[in-house]
Structure formats: C-alpha cells, structure tokens
Design a protein around this motif. Structure first.
Motif, PDB file in Angstrom:
ATOM      1  N   GLN A  46       0.828  -1.204   0.000  1.00 32.68           N
ATOM      2  CA  GLN A  46       0.000   0.000   0.000  1.00 32.68           C
ATOM      3  C   GLN A  46       0.866   1.260   0.000  1.00 32.68           C
ATOM      4  OE1 GLN A  46      -2.624   0.343   3.364  1.00 32.68           O
ATOM      5  NE2 GLN A  46      -4.037   1.661   2.260  1.00 32.68           N
ATOM      6  N   VAL A  47       1.949   1.262   0.750  1.00 36.07           N
ATOM      7  CA  VAL A  47       2.850   2.417   0.776  1.00 36.07           C
ATOM      8  C   VAL A  47       3.528   2.590  -0.585  1.00 36.07           C
ATOM      9  CG1 VAL A  47       4.972   3.318   1.802  1.00 36.07           C
ATOM     10  CG2 VAL A  47       3.233   2.318   3.249  1.00 36.07           C
ATOM     11  N   THR A  48       3.930   1.475  -1.188  1.00 29.77           N
ATOM     12  CA  THR A  48       4.548   1.538  -2.507  1.00 29.77           C
ATOM     13  C   THR A  48       3.583   2.120  -3.526  1.00 29.77           C
ATOM     14  OG1 THR A  48       5.857  -0.403  -1.947  1.00 29.77           O
ATOM     15  CG2 THR A  48       5.736   0.189  -4.268  1.00 29.77           C
ATOM     16  N   GLU A  49       2.323   1.688  -3.481  1.00 31.21           N
ATOM     17  CA  GLU A  49       1.328   2.222  -4.403  1.00 31.21           C
ATOM     18  C   GLU A  49       1.104   3.711  -4.173  1.00 31.21           C
ATOM     19  OE1 GLU A  49      -3.190   1.339  -5.994  1.00 31.21           O
ATOM     20  OE2 GLU A  49      -2.425   0.238  -4.264  1.00 31.21           O
ATOM     21  N   LEU A  50       1.081   4.119  -2.908  1.00 34.70           N
ATOM     22  CA  LEU A  50       0.920   5.539  -2.585  1.00 34.70           C
ATOM     23  C   LEU A  50       2.066   6.361  -3.162  1.00 34.70           C
ATOM     24  CD1 LEU A  50      -0.513   7.825  -1.055  1.00 34.70           C
ATOM     25  CD2 LEU A  50       0.815   7.183   0.959  1.00 34.70           C
ATOM     26  N   LEU A  51       3.299   5.878  -3.033  1.00 35.36           N
ATOM     27  CA  LEU A  51       4.451   6.591  -3.593  1.00 35.36           C
ATOM     28  C   LEU A  51       4.371   6.688  -5.110  1.00 35.36           C
ATOM     29  CD1 LEU A  51       7.294   5.124  -1.364  1.00 35.36           C
ATOM     30  CD2 LEU A  51       6.381   7.448  -1.318  1.00 35.36           C
ATOM     31  N   ILE A  52       3.949   5.609  -5.759  1.00 36.16           N
ATOM     32  CA  ILE A  52       3.824   5.619  -7.222  1.00 36.16           C
ATOM     33  C   ILE A  52       2.751   6.612  -7.659  1.00 36.16           C
ATOM     34  CG2 ILE A  52       3.089   4.232  -9.201  1.00 36.16           C
ATOM     35  CD1 ILE A  52       4.489   1.841  -7.810  1.00 36.16           C
ATOM     36  N   LEU A  53       1.613   6.615  -6.962  1.00 32.39           N
ATOM     37  CA  LEU A  53       0.542   7.539  -7.318  1.00 32.39           C
ATOM     38  C   LEU A  53       0.937   8.988  -7.062  1.00 32.39           C
ATOM     39  CD1 LEU A  53      -2.547   5.564  -5.983  1.00 32.39           C
ATOM     40  CD2 LEU A  53      -1.859   5.881  -8.367  1.00 32.39           C
ATOM     41  N   CYS A  54       1.757   9.217  -6.034  1.00 35.63           N
ATOM     42  CA  CYS A  54       2.188  10.587  -5.723  1.00 35.63           C
ATOM     43  C   CYS A  54       3.128  11.170  -6.773  1.00 35.63           C
ATOM     44  CB  CYS A  54       2.852  10.627  -4.353  1.00 35.63           C
ATOM     45  SG  CYS A  54       1.657  10.530  -3.014  1.00 35.63           S
ATOM     46  N   VAL A  71      -4.249  10.542 -10.062  1.00 37.62           N
ATOM     47  CA  VAL A  71      -4.724  11.440  -9.008  1.00 37.62           C
ATOM     48  C   VAL A  71      -6.095  10.982  -8.516  1.00 37.62           C
ATOM     49  CG1 VAL A  71      -5.429  13.804  -8.477  1.00 37.62           C
ATOM     50  CG2 VAL A  71      -3.389  13.406  -9.841  1.00 37.62           C
ATOM     51  N   CYS A  72      -6.971  10.610  -9.426  1.00 40.63           N
ATOM     52  CA  CYS A  72      -8.299  10.116  -9.023  1.00 40.63           C
ATOM     53  C   CYS A  72      -8.173   8.827  -8.222  1.00 40.63           C
ATOM     54  CB  CYS A  72      -9.181   9.899 -10.247  1.00 40.63           C
ATOM     55  SG  CYS A  72      -9.734  11.432 -10.999  1.00 40.63           S
ATOM     56  N   SER A  73      -7.303   7.956  -8.641  1.00 42.51           N
ATOM     57  CA  SER A  73      -7.069   6.716  -7.903  1.00 42.51           C
ATOM     58  C   SER A  73      -6.518   7.013  -6.513  1.00 42.51           C
ATOM     59  CB  SER A  73      -6.106   5.829  -8.685  1.00 42.51           C
ATOM     60  OG  SER A  73      -5.850   4.654  -7.999  1.00 42.51           O
ATOM     61  N   LEU A  74      -5.619   7.972  -6.434  1.00 40.72           N
ATOM     62  CA  LEU A  74      -5.045   8.386  -5.149  1.00 40.72           C
ATOM     63  C   LEU A  74      -6.139   8.901  -4.220  1.00 40.72           C
ATOM     64  CD1 LEU A  74      -2.388   9.045  -3.550  1.00 40.72           C
ATOM     65  CD2 LEU A  74      -2.443  11.256  -4.663  1.00 40.72           C
ATOM     66  N   LEU A  76      -9.469   8.372  -4.424  1.00 36.35           N
ATOM     67  CA  LEU A  76     -10.466   7.348  -4.091  1.00 36.35           C
ATOM     68  C   LEU A  76      -9.946   6.319  -3.093  1.00 36.35           C
ATOM     69  CD1 LEU A  76     -12.062   6.765  -7.593  1.00 36.35           C
ATOM     70  CD2 LEU A  76     -13.078   7.925  -5.631  1.00 36.35           C
ATOM     71  N   GLN A  77      -8.660   5.986  -3.174  1.00 34.22           N
ATOM     72  CA  GLN A  77      -8.118   4.949  -2.298  1.00 34.22           C
ATOM     73  C   GLN A  77      -7.715   5.460  -0.918  1.00 34.22           C
ATOM     74  OE1 GLN A  77      -5.026   2.535  -3.926  1.00 34.22           O
ATOM     75  NE2 GLN A  77      -6.038   2.375  -5.912  1.00 34.22           N
ATOM     76  N   PHE A  78      -7.152   6.656  -0.868  1.00 33.85           N
ATOM     77  CA  PHE A  78      -6.527   7.083   0.377  1.00 33.85           C
ATOM     78  C   PHE A  78      -7.254   8.203   1.113  1.00 33.85           C
ATOM     79  CE2 PHE A  78      -3.195   5.086  -2.151  1.00 33.85           C
ATOM     80  CZ  PHE A  78      -2.748   4.142  -1.244  1.00 33.85           C
ATOM     81  N   CYS A  79      -8.098   8.959   0.435  1.00 31.92           N
ATOM     82  CA  CYS A  79      -8.841  10.019   1.141  1.00 31.92           C
ATOM     83  C   CYS A  79     -10.169  10.317   0.445  1.00 31.92           C
ATOM     84  CB  CYS A  79      -7.990  11.271   1.277  1.00 31.92           C
ATOM     85  SG  CYS A  79      -7.241  11.823  -0.253  1.00 31.92           S
ATOM     86  N   PRO A  80     -11.048   9.320   0.289  1.00 28.16           N
ATOM     87  CA  PRO A  80     -12.298   9.543  -0.445  1.00 28.16           C
ATOM     88  C   PRO A  80     -13.244  10.513   0.261  1.00 28.16           C
ATOM     89  CG  PRO A  80     -12.302   7.373   0.558  1.00 28.16           C
ATOM     90  CD  PRO A  80     -10.930   7.957   0.757  1.00 28.16           C
ATOM     91  N   ARG A  88     -13.696  16.216  -7.738  1.00 26.36           N
ATOM     92  CA  ARG A  88     -12.994  15.254  -8.588  1.00 26.36           C
ATOM     93  C   ARG A  88     -13.182  15.586 -10.060  1.00 26.36           C
ATOM     94  NH1 ARG A  88     -15.585  10.443  -6.034  1.00 26.36           N
ATOM     95  NH2 ARG A  88     -15.398  11.145  -3.919  1.00 26.36           N
ATOM     96  N   CYS A  89     -14.362  16.079 -10.422  1.00 28.49           N
ATOM     97  CA  CYS A  89     -14.613  16.471 -11.821  1.00 28.49           C
ATOM     98  C   CYS A  89     -13.777  17.692 -12.204  1.00 28.49           C
ATOM     99  CB  CYS A  89     -16.089  16.767 -12.030  1.00 28.49           C
ATOM    100  SG  CYS A  89     -17.132  15.313 -11.939  1.00 28.49           S
TER     101      CYS A  89
END
Length: 104
Positions: A46-54, A71-74, A76-80, A88-89
């Motif tokens: 999860q941390v690795t994915e967060l770094l990649i999305l950042c 950015v949308c994935s970031l 939705l996953q970490f602060c929806p 988001r739009c």
C-alpha cells in the motif's frame, strides 16, 4: 574487460565469461536484486502504491508527469471522504487548463 574471467571457485567448469560480463551481470544484478528485496520488505504494498501515485503530483518540468487517472485513484483509495464528486470532476479542467496557462 574483454579478457576471460577466471573463476577460482569453480575452476573445473568451462568458463567463457568475460570480466565485463561477470561484473555487469553477475555482481551488479545480484546487488540490485538484493536491494530491491530489502526495499520490498521495508515498504508495504500500500505504501509503494501511494508513492507511485504521488509521482503524478510532481511539479517538476511543468507537471509533465501529471496523470488525472492516478490522481483520481489516489483520492479514491486514500482520502475519499475529503473530496466531493464535483471536486474530482474539476481535476479534468485542471488537467486541460493549467499546463497551457503561461502564468503557471
């Protein structure tokens, strides 16, 4: 570097490896694999994915790495709960307007 590598441990085996090949592939790849395994054990998936999305938020080179899908994935996953659907739009407008703005 083009000379044949003398493997004193396995001197009985036929050897056609050059010194360059030994250091480049045998030593370097093992070291990189070892470091990759060490980093994978330190950081969770999860941390690795967060770094990649950042990386899509990197401001260098006029946000050349900006990717609306990441950015949308970031979001939705970490602060929806922090973003409304309307916000988001607005990211789509940001993606189109900001990079072409000369003030930016």
């Amino acid at each position: 570097m083009k000379d044949l590598y003398a493997d004193f441990i396995r001197s009985w085996a036929p050897n056609e490896t050059t010194v360059e090949n030994h250091y480049r592939f045998d030593i370097f790849t093992v070291a990189i694999d070892h470091q990759a395994q060490e980093l994978n054990s330190i950081f969770s998936e999860q941390v690795t994915e967060l770094l990649i999305l950042c990386t899509s938020l990197d401001p260098s080179d006029s946000f050349s790495l900006f990717n609306i899908d990441k950015v949308c994935s970031l979001v939705l996953q970490f602060c929806p709960a922090d973003f409304l659907e309307q916000e988001r739009c607005q990211l789509r407008h940001y993606e189109l307007d900001v990079p072409t703005n000369p003030k930016f």
